[in-house]
Scaffold this motif. Structure first.
Motif, short mmCIF file in Angstrom:
data_model
loop_
_atom_site.label_atom_id
_atom_site.label_comp_id
_atom_site.label_asym_id
_atom_site.label_seq_id
_atom_site.Cartn_x
_atom_site.Cartn_y
_atom_site.Cartn_z
N GLU A 174 0.81 -1.21 0.00
CA GLU A 174 0.00 0.00 0.00
C GLU A 174 0.85 1.27 0.00
O GLU A 174 0.37 2.32 -0.39
CB GLU A 174 -0.93 -0.01 1.21
CG GLU A 174 -1.94 -1.13 1.11
CD GLU A 174 -2.80 -1.24 2.34
OE1 GLU A 174 -3.03 -0.24 3.02
OE2 GLU A 174 -3.25 -2.36 2.62
N ALA A 175 2.10 1.16 0.45
CA ALA A 175 2.99 2.33 0.46
C ALA A 175 4.27 1.98 -0.28
O ALA A 175 4.81 0.88 -0.15
CB ALA A 175 3.31 2.76 1.89
N PHE A 176 4.76 2.91 -1.07
CA PHE A 176 5.97 2.75 -1.86
C PHE A 176 6.96 3.79 -1.36
O PHE A 176 6.66 4.98 -1.35
CB PHE A 176 5.64 2.98 -3.33
CG PHE A 176 6.77 2.73 -4.28
CD1 PHE A 176 6.87 1.54 -4.95
CD2 PHE A 176 7.73 3.70 -4.52
CE1 PHE A 176 7.89 1.30 -5.85
CE2 PHE A 176 8.76 3.47 -5.41
CZ PHE A 176 8.85 2.27 -6.08
N VAL A 177 8.15 3.36 -0.92
CA VAL A 177 9.17 4.28 -0.41
C VAL A 177 10.35 4.26 -1.38
O VAL A 177 10.89 3.20 -1.68
CB VAL A 177 9.63 3.89 1.01
CG1 VAL A 177 10.68 4.86 1.52
CG2 VAL A 177 8.44 3.85 1.96
N ASN A 178 10.72 5.44 -1.85
CA ASN A 178 11.77 5.55 -2.86
C ASN A 178 12.79 6.61 -2.46
O ASN A 178 12.51 7.51 -1.67
CB ASN A 178 11.15 5.91 -4.21
CG ASN A 178 12.10 5.70 -5.36
OD1 ASN A 178 13.10 4.99 -5.25
ND2 ASN A 178 11.80 6.32 -6.48
N TYR A 179 13.98 6.51 -3.04
CA TYR A 179 15.06 7.47 -2.83
C TYR A 179 16.01 7.39 -4.01
O TYR A 179 15.97 6.43 -4.78
CB TYR A 179 15.83 7.17 -1.54
CG TYR A 179 16.54 5.84 -1.58
CD1 TYR A 179 17.86 5.74 -1.98
CD2 TYR A 179 15.86 4.66 -1.26
CE1 TYR A 179 18.50 4.52 -2.04
CE2 TYR A 179 16.49 3.44 -1.32
CZ TYR A 179 17.81 3.36 -1.71
OH TYR A 179 18.44 2.15 -1.79
N CYS B 287 0.05 1.29 -5.54
CA CYS B 287 0.14 1.73 -4.14
C CYS B 287 -0.87 2.83 -3.83
O CYS B 287 -1.38 3.50 -4.72
CB CYS B 287 1.56 2.22 -3.82
SG CYS B 287 2.01 3.81 -4.54
N GLU B 288 -1.16 2.98 -2.56
CA GLU B 288 -2.06 4.04 -2.08
C GLU B 288 -1.28 5.31 -1.76
O GLU B 288 -1.82 6.40 -1.83
CB GLU B 288 -2.80 3.57 -0.83
CG GLU B 288 -3.74 2.41 -1.06
CD GLU B 288 -4.94 2.80 -1.89
OE1 GLU B 288 -5.42 3.94 -1.75
OE2 GLU B 288 -5.38 1.96 -2.70
N ALA B 289 -0.01 5.16 -1.38
CA ALA B 289 0.83 6.31 -1.01
C ALA B 289 2.25 6.10 -1.51
O ALA B 289 2.77 4.98 -1.44
CB ALA B 289 0.84 6.50 0.50
N LEU B 290 2.86 7.16 -2.02
CA LEU B 290 4.24 7.11 -2.44
C LEU B 290 5.03 8.11 -1.61
O LEU B 290 4.65 9.27 -1.53
CB LEU B 290 4.37 7.46 -3.92
CG LEU B 290 5.77 7.26 -4.49
CD1 LEU B 290 5.70 6.71 -5.90
CD2 LEU B 290 6.57 8.54 -4.47
N VAL B 291 6.09 7.64 -0.99
CA VAL B 291 6.95 8.51 -0.17
C VAL B 291 8.30 8.58 -0.88
O VAL B 291 8.94 7.55 -1.12
CB VAL B 291 7.14 7.93 1.25
CG1 VAL B 291 8.08 8.81 2.06
CG2 VAL B 291 5.80 7.77 1.94
N ALA B 292 8.73 9.78 -1.23
CA ALA B 292 10.02 9.96 -1.88
C ALA B 292 10.93 10.78 -0.98
O ALA B 292 10.60 11.91 -0.63
CB ALA B 292 9.84 10.67 -3.22
#
Length: 78
Positions: free
Chosen positions: A3-8, A57-62
């Motif tokens: 549900e959440a995607f964390v990227n950098y 995903c429901e949320a993407l955090v970059a």
């Protein structure tokens, strides 16, 4: 699917993204978090799996740092 995607951007905020993904996994469960740094399993096709995770995903955090703002991977020096 997570549900959440964390990227950098590699070399620019990996520690912050790792802490964010770890905390989200602790609170919501690791199966609900796709962390680019370790969610693609060995032998699976890249970038197919991450692209699918972003699409679903429901949320993407970059995690965005100074190098993320530069086209060439380094902060502009003005």
């Amino acid at each position: 699917m997570p549900e959440a995607f964390v990227n950098y951007r590699p070399g620019d905020e990996e520690p912050a993204a790792t802490m964010i993904a770890r905390e989200l996994a602790r609170r919501f469960g690791g199966e609900r978090i796709f962390f680019v740094g370790n969610s693609t399993e060995f032998g699976h096709r890249f970038p197919v799996e991450p692209v699918r995770a972003v699409e679903e995903c429901e949320a993407l955090v970059a995690a965005i740092g100074p190098r993320s703002l530069s086209q060439h991977g380094r902060a502009d020096q003005r």
